[in-house]
Design an enzyme around this catalytic site. Structure first.
Site, PDB file in Angstrom:
ATOM      1  N   SER A  94       0.856  -1.285   0.033  1.00 40.74           N
ATOM      2  CA  SER A  94       0.062   0.087  -0.070  1.00 40.74           C
ATOM      3  C   SER A  94       0.943   1.148  -0.050  1.00 40.74           C
ATOM      4  CB  SER A  94      -0.899   0.000   1.187  1.00 40.74           C
ATOM      5  OG  SER A  94      -0.182   0.182   2.328  1.00 40.74           O
ATOM      6  N   GLY A  95       2.081   1.324   0.064  1.00 40.21           N
ATOM      7  CA  GLY A  95       2.986   2.235   0.452  1.00 40.21           C
ATOM      8  C   GLY A  95       3.150   2.689   2.010  1.00 40.21           C
ATOM      9  N   PHE A  97       4.119   1.071   4.771  1.00 39.42           N
ATOM     10  CA  PHE A  97       5.456   0.712   5.509  1.00 39.42           C
ATOM     11  C   PHE A  97       6.578   1.783   5.068  1.00 39.42           C
ATOM     12  CE2 PHE A  97       9.643  -1.090   5.737  1.00 39.42           C
ATOM     13  CZ  PHE A  97       9.642  -1.587   6.879  1.00 39.42           C
ATOM     14  N   ASP A 147      -2.256   1.074   5.620  1.00 33.32           N
ATOM     15  CA  ASP A 147      -2.094   1.082   7.212  1.00 33.32           C
ATOM     16  C   ASP A 147      -1.162   1.708   8.013  1.00 33.32           C
ATOM     17  OD1 ASP A 147      -0.036  -0.535   6.097  1.00 33.32           O
ATOM     18  OD2 ASP A 147       0.111  -1.661   7.817  1.00 33.32           O
ATOM     19  N   GLN A 193      -2.589  -5.285  12.476  1.00 33.60           N
ATOM     20  CA  GLN A 193      -1.426  -4.564  13.302  1.00 33.60           C
ATOM     21  C   GLN A 193      -1.672  -5.092  14.798  1.00 33.60           C
ATOM     22  OE1 GLN A 193       1.232  -3.227  12.096  1.00 33.60           O
ATOM     23  NE2 GLN A 193       0.696  -3.048  10.123  1.00 33.60           N
ATOM     24  N   GLY A 220       3.678  -5.299  10.661  1.00 32.15           N
ATOM     25  CA  GLY A 220       3.969  -4.846  11.937  1.00 32.15           C
ATOM     26  C   GLY A 220       4.962  -5.726  12.480  1.00 32.15           C
ATOM     27  N   CYS A 308      23.104 -27.644  -4.621  1.00 31.99           N
ATOM     28  CA  CYS A 308      22.140 -26.894  -5.525  1.00 31.99           C
ATOM     29  C   CYS A 308      22.324 -27.091  -7.093  1.00 31.99           C
ATOM     30  CB  CYS A 308      22.291 -25.358  -5.281  1.00 31.99           C
ATOM     31  SG  CYS A 308      21.368 -24.412  -6.162  1.00 31.99           S
ATOM     32  N   CYS A 313      25.016 -22.531  -9.695  1.00 33.02           N
ATOM     33  CA  CYS A 313      25.806 -23.536  -9.097  1.00 33.02           C
ATOM     34  C   CYS A 313      26.437 -24.581 -10.244  1.00 33.02           C
ATOM     35  CB  CYS A 313      25.367 -24.174  -7.974  1.00 33.02           C
ATOM     36  SG  CYS A 313      24.930 -23.167  -6.465  1.00 33.02           S
TER      37      CYS A 313
END
Length: 381
Positions: A94-95, A97, A147, A193, A220, A308, A313
């Protein structure tokens, strides 16, 4: 709804679940790790390479794409899928954070957040409705509610007020999203949250599930708190989320946390960790962390991980990759990024197989022992 979660199997040994998430751009086998392509690109990787190593869905960042190149331009290009030539599912955050990480450059109000661009210092404003509009223009299959990501630690009063504002913002974003008609093609997730307070996590989960989102994120966490606290908060939160919908733990990407999260009922994860550390020469291997820039690998002509079978690898040695890093050659970062993403995506495939075979706890024990996570001082990221 734009998406549908299909439950396949519950591991009898661990309680972890196997499922499929049906989206407008394809079916995702869960649990899954999502590589992060912040600016419509997973750094150093082409979309074709991502598909080759098993990426089922990638994440892009609303805040950064809003600033550069702009959501209107992406919309004009036909949306993120066409803009970046990726025909599989995409999730956008959402932007929130990013905005809340600009601690000294923002002012939170009920209407939204005033802040300054990290690029040029210009004044900007982001609200639940604005975040929805940007994400609609980007056109991702799964989008996030706007949020407030409260820090850990924070006072209980602060976190309570913050999560209640997050709920109000979730209601506003959901109303905007539904009225736009985009709910038919884009699935909006609510974000739980509540910081480190179990009762607040429960409150947030109950408030958001009452709004009947098609999926739920847990936010969070992975913000610097000890991992045992994160696991405790998952245990306090997941039981209040509906079993019929996907659960997404935001910002988690270390191998141990992925396995522990799956055991606690999580279906989706994302993190910049594997790509970020790769660009610094740090690799995830079946025997733990390996820093290929270290001098001891100067004449080591073995693969990054002998167990791997990724492109890196199979074709290149530790000595050569170390040489690339020491020479500041871009190929070094490409090869380690390729390997790290392959490693995590392959890990999640093994986790899905273990769930189906009712043996995830056995798998965890073997993996942790080899990775160095059963010792007093575990190798960690």
């Amino acid at each position: 709804m734009a998406i549908r979660y299909e439950h396949i199997h519950t591991c009898k040994q661990s309680g972890a679940r196997l499922g499929r998430l049906h989206t407008p751009h394809g079916v995702i086998e869960t649990p899954i790790f999502m590589p992060v392509g912040t600016l419509a690109t997973v750094k150093t990787m082409t979309p074709e390479e991502l598909a080759d190593i098993g990426s089922q869905i990638i994440l892009s960042n609303t805040y950064h794409l809003w600033l550069r190149p702009g959501n209107e331009l992406v919309k004009e290009a036909g949306g993120l899928h066409k803009f970046m030539n990726w025909d599989k599912p995409i999730l956008t955050d959402s932007g929130g954070f990013q905005v809340f990480s600009l601690q000294n450059m923002r002012t939170i109000e009920e209407e939204g957040v005033h802040f300054r661009s990290h690029l040029d210092g210009s004044k900007l404003f982001l609200s639940p409705e604005k975040s929805m509009k940007i994400q609609h223009d980007l056109g991702a299959d799964i989008i996030m509610s706007f949020d407030e990501c409260a820090p850990i630690p924070a006072t209980r009063d602060y976190v309570k007020n913050s999560l209640e504002r997050t709920t109000r913002w979730a209601e506003r974003g959901l109303e905007y999203h539904t009225k736009s008609g985009k709910d038919k093609t884009q699935a909006l997730f609510g974000i739980v949250q509540g910081g480190e307070y179990p009762d607040l996590r429960k409150q947030s989960a109950k408030e958001l599930t009452s709004l009947d989102f098609p999926g739920y994120s847990i936010g969070g966490l992975s913000v610097g708190e000890p991992k045992p606290l994160m696991y405790e908060m998952l245990e306090e939160t997941v039981p209040y989320l509906p079993e019929s919908k996907p659960r997404y733990l935001m910002g988690v990407g270390s191998p141990d946390a992925l396995i522990e999260g799956v055991i606690r009922g999580i279906d989706m994860f994302d993190c910049v960790l594997p790509t970020r550390i790769a660009r610094n020469g740090t690799c995830m291997t079946s025997n733990g962390r390996l820093v290929v820039k270290n001098k001891k690998y100067e004449r080591d002509f073995t693969p990054l991980d002998p167990n791997c079978d990724c492109y890196t690898c199979k074709n290149y040695t530790r000595a050569y990759i170390r040489h690339l890093f020491k020479s500041n050659e871009i190929l070094g970062a490409r090869l380690t990024t390729y390997h790290n993403l392959y490693f995590l995506l392959n890990l999640m495939e093994d986790v899905r197989k273990a769930i189906l075979n009712d043996s995830l706890l056995d798998f965890k024990e073997v993996f942790f022992e080899a990775y160095g996570l059963n010792k007093e001082n575990p190798k960690n990221f």
